[in-house]
Design a protein around this motif. Structure first.
Motif, PDB file in Angstrom:
ATOM      1  N   LYS A 143       0.803  -1.221   0.000  1.00  0.00           N
ATOM      2  CA  LYS A 143       0.000   0.000   0.000  1.00  0.00           C
ATOM      3  C   LYS A 143       0.838   1.273   0.000  1.00  0.00           C
ATOM      4  CE  LYS A 143      -3.769  -2.099   2.687  1.00  0.00           C
ATOM      5  NZ  LYS A 143      -4.512  -2.030   3.974  1.00  0.00           N
ATOM      6  N   ASP A 178     -19.703   1.467  -0.697  1.00  0.00           N
ATOM      7  CA  ASP A 178     -19.894   2.701   0.070  1.00  0.00           C
ATOM      8  C   ASP A 178     -21.092   2.513   0.993  1.00  0.00           C
ATOM      9  OD1 ASP A 178     -19.985   5.253   1.027  1.00  0.00           O
ATOM     10  OD2 ASP A 178     -20.475   6.204  -0.877  1.00  0.00           O
ATOM     11  N   GLY A 239     -18.069  -1.425   3.948  1.00  0.00           N
ATOM     12  CA  GLY A 239     -16.850  -1.018   3.268  1.00  0.00           C
ATOM     13  C   GLY A 239     -16.885   0.417   2.767  1.00  0.00           C
ATOM     14  N   ARG A 240     -15.709   0.979   2.652  1.00  0.00           N
ATOM     15  CA  ARG A 240     -15.509   2.267   1.973  1.00  0.00           C
ATOM     16  C   ARG A 240     -14.345   2.036   1.020  1.00  0.00           C
ATOM     17  NH1 ARG A 240     -15.374   3.490   7.563  1.00  0.00           N
ATOM     18  NH2 ARG A 240     -17.355   4.333   8.364  1.00  0.00           N
ATOM     19  N   ARG A 241     -14.664   1.508  -0.141  1.00  0.00           N
ATOM     20  CA  ARG A 241     -13.605   0.990  -0.998  1.00  0.00           C
ATOM     21  C   ARG A 241     -13.986   1.151  -2.469  1.00  0.00           C
ATOM     22  NH1 ARG A 241     -13.272  -2.847   1.849  1.00  0.00           N
ATOM     23  NH2 ARG A 241     -11.470  -2.199   3.085  1.00  0.00           N
ATOM     24  N   ILE A 243     -12.668  -0.179  -6.324  1.00  0.00           N
ATOM     25  CA  ILE A 243     -11.798  -1.171  -6.967  1.00  0.00           C
ATOM     26  C   ILE A 243     -11.972  -1.078  -8.479  1.00  0.00           C
ATOM     27  CG2 ILE A 243     -11.203  -3.614  -7.148  1.00  0.00           C
ATOM     28  CD1 ILE A 243     -12.459  -4.010  -4.375  1.00  0.00           C
ATOM     29  N   ILE A 248      -6.937  -0.700  -5.747  1.00  0.00           N
ATOM     30  CA  ILE A 248      -7.844  -0.644  -4.601  1.00  0.00           C
ATOM     31  C   ILE A 248      -7.604   0.661  -3.854  1.00  0.00           C
ATOM     32  CG2 ILE A 248      -8.662  -1.821  -2.526  1.00  0.00           C
ATOM     33  CD1 ILE A 248      -6.988  -4.284  -3.596  1.00  0.00           C
ATOM     34  N   SER A 250      -8.974   2.543  -0.478  1.00  0.00           N
ATOM     35  CA  SER A 250      -9.781   2.332   0.726  1.00  0.00           C
ATOM     36  C   SER A 250      -9.511   3.445   1.727  1.00  0.00           C
ATOM     37  CB  SER A 250      -9.470   0.972   1.347  1.00  0.00           C
ATOM     38  OG  SER A 250      -8.090   0.829   1.613  1.00  0.00           O
ATOM     39  N   THR A 251     -10.517   3.726   2.529  1.00  0.00           N
ATOM     40  CA  THR A 251     -10.398   4.784   3.526  1.00  0.00           C
ATOM     41  C   THR A 251     -11.120   4.377   4.795  1.00  0.00           C
ATOM     42  OG1 THR A 251     -10.921   7.095   4.021  1.00  0.00           O
ATOM     43  CG2 THR A 251     -12.409   5.945   2.529  1.00  0.00           C
ATOM     44  N   ASP A 252     -10.692   4.930   5.909  1.00  0.00           N
ATOM     45  CA  ASP A 252     -11.339   4.644   7.184  1.00  0.00           C
ATOM     46  C   ASP A 252     -12.386   5.700   7.542  1.00  0.00           C
ATOM     47  OD1 ASP A 252      -9.598   6.704   7.646  1.00  0.00           O
ATOM     48  OD2 ASP A 252      -8.563   5.792   9.337  1.00  0.00           O
ATOM     49  N   TRP A 279     -11.447  -8.949  -2.296  1.00  0.00           N
ATOM     50  CA  TRP A 279     -12.457  -7.975  -1.926  1.00  0.00           C
ATOM     51  C   TRP A 279     -13.687  -8.097  -2.822  1.00  0.00           C
ATOM     52  CZ3 TRP A 279     -12.837  -6.151   2.562  1.00  0.00           C
ATOM     53  CH2 TRP A 279     -11.721  -5.729   3.306  1.00  0.00           C
TER      54      TRP A 279
END
Length: 290
Positions: A143, A178, A239-241, A243, A248, A250-252, A279
């Motif tokens: 990453k 999302d 998920g917040r992703r 692709i 990929i 992704s975020t928190d 994923w």
């Protein structure tokens, strides 16, 4: 990751003459990444060799061996008269959706007009595209991380999302996971402006808005051709992703809340086919709702 290297990148490796030692190190890191797949042709190397004196032939052979072991040979152009023409030929005929093109200095207009989004090592400044593409080449399949305090204004965050989507040569499909589905932001503007309609995966529950309203909201935003998938399994669909083409993001934090001073958040991006497929296997948690 498929990587196409410009002439000054190659000569920088052979001559070892780049004054910025960090950039010199980055060139070696990209070449030494065992996951790099270099694109080249017979004429690609012939044009380089023609410029070298005998004292550099050992380094040339080392590089040729590296590219041959880890790369893909493209049939040479029958008409190219110099390295740049051959480079453009390789990019145009290589049938790969993601090609990370990297040079040391800003390339000439002929290259820029034919090879978009060249990563320029000498113009790296986190969080710009040059830094992003270079780090991906060095670290993939691991990453690259961006943190909230590394941005000074919201327009830099918006540009970063445009840069994410600019990495592939072509995009055949995008999957967005999302959970909150708040579309009041500009993170997906690249998709709208390029008429790319994603598959959109989100969740719903009895406490949230009606599932029909959620579907219609997504379609109104992206267009009727967007495919919507819903899940009521909140713990399995959080998920917040994004692709696409084995990339990929992704975020928190929810996409709409990725702003300066809005919260604490990280954004991770990776190019990893194995992880992307794992994923995407989670699509089974959702049901198509069109």
């Amino acid at each position: 990751m498929k990587i196409l290297t410009l002439k000054d990148f190659i000569l920088g490796f052979i001559y070892q003459n780049i004054q910025n030692k960090d950039i010199q190190k980055q060139i070696h890191q990209i070449i030494d990444n065992e996951n790099s797949v270099f694109l080249y042709s017979k004429k690609f190397f012939l044009f380089i060799k023609e410029e070298l004196s005998d004292e550099y032939l050992n380094e040339f052979e080392r590089l040729f061996t590296k590219y041959s072991d880890l790369g893909i040979s493209v049939p040479s152009s029958k008409t190219s008269q110099n390295f740049d023409e051959e480079l453009i030929h390789i990019y145009s005929v290589a049938n790969f959706k993601v090609i990370n093109s990297i040079g040391y200095e800003e390339p000439n207009k002929t290259i820029l007009n034919n090879i978009p989004n060249v990563a320029v090592l000498s113009k790296q400044q986190k969080p710009n595209y040059n830094w992003l593409a270079t780090k991906l080449a060095i670290l993939h399949p691991n990453k690259v991380t961006f943190r909230c305090f590394e941005f000074s204004k919201n327009s830099e965050i918006s540009q970063l999302f445009k840069d994410f989507f600019s990495i592939p040569k072509t995009i055949s499909g995008v999957n967005i996971f999302d959970s909150q589905c708040n579309l009041n932001h500009d993170k997906f503007d690249y998709l709208l402006n390029n008429s790319i309609r994603p598959n959109y995966y989100t969740k719903f529950s009895s406490r949230e808005k009606n599932q029909f309203e959620r579907r219609d909201e997504i379609k109104k935003y992206f267009g009727n051709s967007t495919k919507v998938f819903l899940s009521n399994r909140g713990e399995k669909a959080h998920g917040r992703r994004i692709i696409f083409e084995n990339i990929i993001i992704s975020t928190d934090e929810d996409f709409w809340n990725i702003e300066i001073d809005a919260s604490d958040w990280n954004i991770d991006i990776e190019y990893n086919e194995e992880i992307a497929n794992k994923w995407l296997d989670r699509k089974t948690q959702y049901s198509k709702f069109n």
